[in-house]
Enzyme design. Structure first.
Site, short mmCIF file in Angstrom:
data_model
loop_
_atom_site.label_atom_id
_atom_site.label_comp_id
_atom_site.label_asym_id
_atom_site.label_seq_id
_atom_site.Cartn_x
_atom_site.Cartn_y
_atom_site.Cartn_z
N HIS A 114 0.83 -1.21 0.00
CA HIS A 114 0.00 0.00 0.00
C HIS A 114 0.86 1.26 0.00
O HIS A 114 1.91 1.31 0.65
CB HIS A 114 -0.91 0.01 1.22
CG HIS A 114 -1.97 -1.05 1.16
ND1 HIS A 114 -3.03 -0.98 0.27
CD2 HIS A 114 -2.14 -2.20 1.86
CE1 HIS A 114 -3.79 -2.05 0.43
NE2 HIS A 114 -3.28 -2.81 1.38
N LYS A 150 -10.51 -1.63 3.21
CA LYS A 150 -10.24 -0.88 1.99
C LYS A 150 -11.16 -1.27 0.84
O LYS A 150 -11.00 -0.78 -0.26
CB LYS A 150 -8.77 -1.08 1.59
CG LYS A 150 -7.81 -0.53 2.65
CD LYS A 150 -6.37 -0.71 2.26
CE LYS A 150 -5.44 -0.40 3.40
NZ LYS A 150 -5.52 -1.36 4.52
N ARG A 168 -8.17 -11.08 9.10
CA ARG A 168 -7.49 -9.89 9.63
C ARG A 168 -7.54 -9.95 11.16
O ARG A 168 -8.56 -10.31 11.73
CB ARG A 168 -8.19 -8.62 9.17
CG ARG A 168 -8.37 -8.49 7.66
CD ARG A 168 -9.37 -7.37 7.39
NE ARG A 168 -9.63 -7.14 5.97
CZ ARG A 168 -10.61 -7.72 5.28
NH1 ARG A 168 -11.40 -8.63 5.84
NH2 ARG A 168 -10.79 -7.42 4.01
N CYS A 224 5.03 -29.63 -13.05
CA CYS A 224 3.78 -28.86 -13.09
C CYS A 224 3.70 -28.18 -14.45
O CYS A 224 4.46 -27.25 -14.73
CB CYS A 224 3.78 -27.81 -11.96
SG CYS A 224 2.47 -26.59 -12.13
C1 LIG Z 1 -8.13 -10.31 3.66
C2 LIG Z 1 -6.81 -9.68 3.96
C3 LIG Z 1 -6.20 -8.84 3.03
C4 LIG Z 1 -4.99 -8.23 3.33
N1 LIG Z 1 -4.36 -7.51 2.36
C5 LIG Z 1 -3.19 -6.90 2.65
C6 LIG Z 1 -2.51 -6.17 1.64
O1 LIG Z 1 -2.90 -6.15 0.49
N2 LIG Z 1 -1.39 -5.51 1.99
C7 LIG Z 1 -0.90 -5.51 3.26
O2 LIG Z 1 0.07 -4.83 3.52
N3 LIG Z 1 -1.49 -6.26 4.22
C8 LIG Z 1 -2.60 -6.97 3.93
N4 LIG Z 1 -3.22 -7.73 4.87
C9 LIG Z 1 -2.60 -7.82 6.19
C10 LIG Z 1 -1.46 -8.81 6.24
O3 LIG Z 1 -1.78 -9.99 5.56
C11 LIG Z 1 -1.17 -9.09 7.71
O4 LIG Z 1 -0.95 -7.86 8.36
C12 LIG Z 1 0.03 -9.97 7.93
O5 LIG Z 1 0.01 -11.10 7.12
C13 LIG Z 1 0.07 -10.38 9.39
O6 LIG Z 1 1.18 -11.20 9.60
P1 LIG Z 1 1.47 -11.82 11.02
O7 LIG Z 1 2.77 -12.48 10.93
O8 LIG Z 1 1.28 -10.76 12.05
O9 LIG Z 1 0.29 -12.88 11.25
P2 LIG Z 1 0.21 -14.36 10.70
O10 LIG Z 1 0.66 -14.46 9.31
O11 LIG Z 1 -1.17 -14.84 10.99
O12 LIG Z 1 1.25 -15.15 11.59
C14 LIG Z 1 1.01 -15.47 12.92
C15 LIG Z 1 1.55 -16.86 13.17
O13 LIG Z 1 1.43 -17.18 14.55
C16 LIG Z 1 1.21 -18.58 14.65
N5 LIG Z 1 0.63 -18.88 15.96
C17 LIG Z 1 -0.56 -18.49 16.45
N6 LIG Z 1 -0.77 -19.02 17.67
C18 LIG Z 1 0.32 -19.76 17.96
C19 LIG Z 1 0.69 -20.57 19.07
N7 LIG Z 1 -0.11 -20.72 20.12
N8 LIG Z 1 1.87 -21.21 19.04
C20 LIG Z 1 2.71 -21.07 17.97
N9 LIG Z 1 2.39 -20.34 16.88
C21 LIG Z 1 1.22 -19.67 16.88
C22 LIG Z 1 0.25 -18.83 13.50
O14 LIG Z 1 0.22 -20.19 13.16
C23 LIG Z 1 0.77 -17.91 12.42
O15 LIG Z 1 1.63 -18.57 11.52
C24 LIG Z 1 -4.40 -8.41 4.59
C25 LIG Z 1 -4.99 -9.28 5.51
C26 LIG Z 1 -6.17 -9.93 5.18
C27 LIG Z 1 -6.77 -10.91 6.12
#
Ligand SMILES: Cc1cc2nc3c(=O)[nH]c(=O)nc-3n(C[C@H](O)[C@H](O)[C@H](O)COP(=O)(O)OP(=O)(O)OC[C@H]3O[C@@H](n4cnc5c(N)ncnc54)[C@H](O)[C@@H]3O)c2cc1C
Length: 514
Positions: free
Chosen positions: A55, A269, A331, A422
């Site tokens: 973004h 968005k 999200r 593939c």
């Molecule tokens: C529909 C959607 C569209 C989006 N589009 C965009 C976009 O276009 N651009 C952008 O910048 N952002 C976007 N985002 C946001 C972005 O995807 C997230 O901000 C980002 O992926 C979050 O990453 P994270 O590592 O915080 O969470 P996650 O990727 O969820 O990682 C968290 C990890 O913690 C692990 N975990 C949880 N509990 C435990 C436990 N008890 N023990 C061990 N491991 C655990 C999980 O398994 C997971 O792998 C979007 C999100 C969504 C849902």
């Protein structure tokens, strides 16, 4: 991991893009750090299911962490993509309005973006927008043009950060779920078993061995509130807000050049139409708060909704027959409506990095450095000696993107690069083997798909899945029935097919085509 206790300076809970960015940044220092991830692979949470947009930074409230980290993260994505060799493209975007009233909203967005420091924002007429994007709907009256935004491969970004962290010494405990945490001074056990934990160490109870760490960084995505609530003296609540998508075949990949957004709403968005870095076209997401944290299924109503809404942007949307798969992501929405990066209340050395909803992916390059500065407030970090940290990584080989001469050269060196497995995405045996044998290599079908795209084309693995399973089983030296789609519960082959007493057991292959 055996049953012995393992001591770390810092344990990061969560191997998504946030945890992996923090891990890579921490790997620059002479500390012992680890990532604990409950899934089989890194990046299997929200980081695998999103729009993949970098973004511009016009949407976030000025002064918020989202705004600051978006500008910094988006600003360094191009350089990071070169260092870590993952796909990124600066394709630009537009926010469109199909009503005259929407012009005021676009002007507000532009003013907000300028306050945040986004360069090059321009409001253009519908006609000018259609010159740039001929498939834009005739109903479009105005558009905000954001030339600085881009698209990225969310899987490869996460894998690249994780791989580079692992190469620089961070340990990854995959398939390891955090079940509870005892604070450093907490008394555990009852009566004669009663004892105090090792001074200064958190005791992280997992479904494998316990892990001890002086500091915990909570990057558990949508489960970040669960982890926080295990130790903090206040309670956090994260809402899981589902967003559904349809992914189109590559033949529609140039339907738009830019990412087309609609006017944002309170929930997000809005539905976008975008090319992906791999040349597909994608529409979505909607926004729907769910109960619990696991509902990343799609629904007919949801997919109908995004198709209807996408037609406001591009009325001649390609037909459903062009869709090759659908998916949904969750999200991690905080009621505070901003990222939460702070010490958890009542806990020393416990940093929450939660509520990382959109634009978390765009912010990832900046979140790692930001969190490490936070760590430095309470832990002395010493940089590794010069030449002992390598921030560069070679990306995966992609035969499809090579010239004829380059392919010939690589096949002459290793014939397995000439054996196409593939057919939809032209992925060779050599590329699949590479994905398996890297640090944090693929162990599942989805792991292959996300790293080198085997099975991500038109047939969604219908043709190549058995061959990819055979290669995985051979390289990992396991039985083919132990190869799963993703986690341990996504078996493809049911029943034991090992040769027991010379009798091969019955096998049943699940018809799983998603
Ligand atoms: C529909 C959607 C569209 C989006 N589009 C965009 C976009 O276009 N651009 C952008 O910048 N952002 C976007 N985002 C946001 C972005 O995807 C997230 O901000 C980002 O992926 C979050 O990453 P994270 O590592 O915080 O969470 P996650 O990727 O969820 O990682 C968290 C990890 O913690 C692990 N975990 C949880 N509990 C435990 C436990 N008890 N023990 C061990 N491991 C655990 C999980 O398994 C997971 O792998 C979007 C999100 C969504 C849902």
């Amino acid at each position: 991991m055996g049953t012995e206790k393992v001591n770390f300076d810092i344990a990061i809970i969560g191997g998504g893009v946030t945890g992996c960015s923090i891990a890579r940044e921490l790997s620059k220092y002479t500390i012992k750090a680890c990532v604990i991830e409950k899934n089989t692979d890194i990046g299997e949470g929200t980081s695998k299911a999103n729009s993949g947009i970098v973004h511009g930074g016009f949407d976030a409230e000025p002064g918020s962490l989202k705004a600051k980290l978006n500008i910094e993260g988006a600003g360094s994505m191009a350089a990071l993509s070169k260092e870590l060799d993952f796909p990124y493209k600066n394709n630009g975007s537009m926010v469109i309005s199909i009503t005259e009233d929407g012009l005021a909203v676009l002007e507000d967005l532009k003013a907000r973006g300028e306050k945040n420091g986004v360069a090059g924002l321009e409001i253009i007429s519908g006609n000018k927008a259609r010159v740039l994007e001929p498939n834009l709907s005739k109903a479009v009256k105005w558009a905000l043009h954001i030339p600085s935004s881009g698209i990225v491969c969310p899987f490869n970004l996460t894998v690249a950060l994780g791989e580079n962290a692992a190469e620089n010494g961070v340990e990854f405990f995959l398939n390891t779920e955090v079940l509870g945490i005892d604070k450093p001074t907490q008394t555990v056990g009852k009566d004669e078993s009663c004892h105090k934990n090792n001074a200064g160490f958190y005791e992280i109870r997992t479904d494998k061995a316990n892990i001890r760490a002086k500091m915990i960084i909570n990057a558990a995505g949508v489960y970040g509130d669960f982890i926080h609530n295990m130790v903090a003296s206040n309670k956090e609540h994260l809402i899981a807000r589902r967003g559904e998508y349809c992914l189109y075949d590559k033949k529609h990949g140039d339907f738009t050049e830019r990412t087309i957004f609609q006017l944002p709403s309170k929930l997000g968005k809005g539905v976008l139409v975008t090319p992906t870095v791999h040349g597909n076209m994608m529409i979505g997401p909607n926004a729907f708060d769910i109960d619990g944290k696991e509902g990343n299924n799609t629904s007919k109503a949801g997919l109908d909704e995004i198709m209807d809404k996408a037609r406001h942007s591009v009325e001649a949307l390609p037909p459903r027959s062009g869709i090759i798969t659908s998916f949904a992501g969750l999200r991690a929405h905080s009621e505070r409506d901003d990222f939460i990066i702070e010490n958890a209340l009542g806990c020393d050395n416990f940093i929450d990095v939660i509520g990382i909803e959109s634009p978390g992916l765009s912010c990832a390059p900046a979140i790692g450095p930001f969190v490490v500065e936070f760590v430095k407030k309470s832990m002395r970090l010493e940089e590794k000696p010069k030449g002992t940290w390598n921030g560069n990584r070679k990306g995966f080989t992609h035969m499809e993107e090579m010239t004829f001469e380059e392919r010939a050269e690589i096949i002459a060196e290793d014939g397995r690069y000439g054996n196409i497995i593939c057919r939809c995405e032209s992925v060779s045996e050599g590329e699949i083997i590479e994905a398996i044998n890297r640090p944090l290599g693929a162990t599942t079908l989805d792991g292959i798909k996300r790293r080198v795209r085997g099975g991500s084309g038109r047939c969604q693995g219908g043709f190549c899945m058995p061959k990819v399973m055979e290669i995985l089983a051979r390289e990992l030296n396991v039985d083919v029935s132990d190869i799963h789609k993703s986690g341990n519960e996504s078996q493809v082959i049911f029943g034991n097919i090992r040769d027991i007493d010379g009798v091969e057991q019955s096998r049943e292959v699940e018809n799983e085509n998603h």
